[in-house]
Scaffold this active site. Structure first.
Site, PDB file in Angstrom:
ATOM      1  N   GLN A   1      37.430  12.663  55.778  1.00  0.00           N
ATOM      2  CA  GLN A   1      37.109  12.113  54.563  1.00  0.00           C
ATOM      3  C   GLN A   1      37.721  10.813  54.063  1.00  0.00           C
ATOM      4  O   GLN A   1      39.004  10.954  54.120  1.00  0.00           O
ATOM      5  CB  GLN A   1      36.944  13.448  53.627  1.00  0.00           C
ATOM      6  CG  GLN A   1      36.454  13.101  52.185  1.00  0.00           C
ATOM      7  CD  GLN A   1      34.801  12.922  52.143  1.00  0.00           C
ATOM      8  OE1 GLN A   1      34.338  13.468  53.079  1.00  0.00           O
ATOM      9  NE2 GLN A   1      34.286  12.043  51.268  1.00  0.00           N
TER      10      GLN A   1
ATOM     11  N   ASP B   1      30.000  10.354  61.406  1.00  0.00           N
ATOM     12  CA  ASP B   1      29.920   9.577  60.276  1.00  0.00           C
ATOM     13  C   ASP B   1      29.087   8.162  60.998  1.00  0.00           C
ATOM     14  O   ASP B   1      28.541   7.245  59.853  1.00  0.00           O
ATOM     15  CB  ASP B   1      31.093   9.208  59.522  1.00  0.00           C
ATOM     16  CG  ASP B   1      31.610   9.977  58.349  1.00  0.00           C
ATOM     17  OD1 ASP B   1      30.628  10.441  57.784  1.00  0.00           O
ATOM     18  OD2 ASP B   1      32.564  10.194  58.071  1.00  0.00           O
TER      19      ASP B   1
ATOM     20  N   LYS C   1      29.709  19.331  52.099  1.00  0.00           N
ATOM     21  CA  LYS C   1      29.575  19.020  53.561  1.00  0.00           C
ATOM     22  C   LYS C   1      29.686  20.832  54.039  1.00  0.00           C
ATOM     23  O   LYS C   1      28.756  21.236  55.029  1.00  0.00           O
ATOM     24  CB  LYS C   1      30.555  18.193  53.993  1.00  0.00           C
ATOM     25  CG  LYS C   1      30.032  16.711  53.542  1.00  0.00           C
ATOM     26  CD  LYS C   1      31.240  15.619  54.138  1.00  0.00           C
ATOM     27  CE  LYS C   1      30.707  14.495  53.317  1.00  0.00           C
ATOM     28  NZ  LYS C   1      31.610  13.261  53.646  1.00  0.00           N
TER      29      LYS C   1
HETATM   30  N1  GUN Z   1      34.027   9.139  51.484  1.00  0.00           N
HETATM   31  C1  GUN Z   1      32.801   8.736  50.494  1.00  0.00           C
HETATM   32  N2  GUN Z   1      31.234   8.942  51.359  1.00  0.00           N
HETATM   33  C2  GUN Z   1      32.009   9.155  52.888  1.00  0.00           C
HETATM   34  C3  GUN Z   1      31.417   9.292  53.863  1.00  0.00           C
HETATM   35  O1  GUN Z   1      30.177   9.160  53.860  1.00  0.00           O
HETATM   36  N3  GUN Z   1      32.111   9.560  54.922  1.00  0.00           N
HETATM   37  C4  GUN Z   1      33.465   9.931  54.773  1.00  0.00           C
HETATM   38  N4  GUN Z   1      34.225  10.420  55.964  1.00  0.00           N
HETATM   39  N5  GUN Z   1      34.077   9.605  53.668  1.00  0.00           N
HETATM   40  C5  GUN Z   1      33.470   9.208  52.654  1.00  0.00           C
END
Ligand code: GUN
Length: 279
Positions: free
Chosen positions: A96, A119, A52
């Site tokens: 996350q 998100d 990311k």
């Molecule tokens: N953990 C696994 N996929 C995601 C996601 O799309 N967003 C977040 N914040 N955590 C994750």
């Protein structure tokens, strides 16, 4: 012959479009910053967070990294989220998941301002999606829509079946397909006569979280199959929820794993950091 839907190419296309947009907007004085919070050092989470941040750097979005120790308390995490909510230089906040057991995930997600919830997990954004109002849309299902549109696959009027009903994928996926004028059915682990329903699908989106769960017996000849799953098999190779080798020859188009839906999630996260609403 079936089409392999190339998520790597399409996600790159989206990131390049965003990069161009961000460059132009920065020239007009706009700034872009995403706060990325990771608690603990789960190796898979570290890989996702690293990717990311890399995507942010590519596009020209500043990423503010908060790597907090496993012992961080819920109060400390909530305090950081509140600070970031109030910081006008921060456009997006991403916590996350999964969080350590001692932290209530829902409480933390609810604490993120819906205005910064890139998100798309906050109930305000989920609600906006379900009643057709603008707002952040969950990245993985948003990515599936982009894969379909950019592969020239029409959704309008099609029988769309979503296998899986999670808050992050299945439910928003159904809402998005409906918004695109698909006829949508959601199936799950308690669905009776599952194959009977999945075999009606012109577009089948599989997000059950079980390796190679869907074989050819679930799929109508010529259907489009989208595989949201990602697993490591016994030989440490990546595979999806769909048994690609047996299913692909019966489809008109299918996403591979890896290189299908996976890369789209980050591309759509980047989209959400630049634009609040999905077109
Ligand atoms: N953990 C696994 N996929 C995601 C996601 O799309 N967003 C977040 N914040 N955590 C994750």
């Amino acid at each position: 012959m079936y089409q392999i839907i190339d998520g790597k190419r399409i996600s790159q296309e989206i990131k390049d479009e965003l990069k161009e947009k961000v460059t132009a907007l920065k020239e007009q004085g706009r700034t872009f910053a995403l706060a990325v919070i990771q608690v603990g050092d789960d190796p898979a989470s570290s890989v996702y967070v690293g990717n990311k941040k890399k995507a942010c750097a590519y596009i020209g979005i500043e990423s503010l990294s908060y790597e907090l120790p496993e012992e961080t308390t819920q109060e400390e995490l909530l305090k950081l989220v509140q600070e970031l909510n109030g910081n006008s230089a921060v456009g997006g906040i991403l916590v996350q998941l999964p969080l350590p057991e001692h932290i209530d995930e829902e409480k933390v997600l609810l604490a993120i301002s819906p205005e910064k919830d890139v998100d798309g997990f906050h109930p305000v954004n989920v609600g906006n999606l379900s009643i057709g109002r603008p707002g952040f849309v969950s990245c993985t299902p948003a990515g599936v829509i982009q894969l379909l549109k950019r592969s020239g696959i029409a959704i309008e009027g099609k029988e769309c079946v979503v296998l899986g009903r999670s808050n992050i994928v299945g439910k928003p996926m159904a809402m998005l397909l409906l918004r695109e004028n698909g006829t949508v059915t959601v199936c799950h682990s308690r669905t009776r006569n599952l194959r009977e329903i999945t075999r009606r699908a012109d577009i089948l989106v599989v997000a059950v979280g079980k390796p190679k769960f869907v074989d050819a017996s679930y799929v109508k000849e010529g259907a489009v199959v989208i595989d949201v799953g990602i697993h490591r098999n016994e030989n440490n190779r990546l595979c999806g929820d769909v048994d690609f080798d047996s299913v692909a020859p019966h489809t008109s188009a299918i996403t591979p794993v890896p290189g299908g839906v996976g890369p789209m999630t980050i591309a759509m996260l980047m989209h959400n950091c630049v634009e609040k609403t999905l077109q």
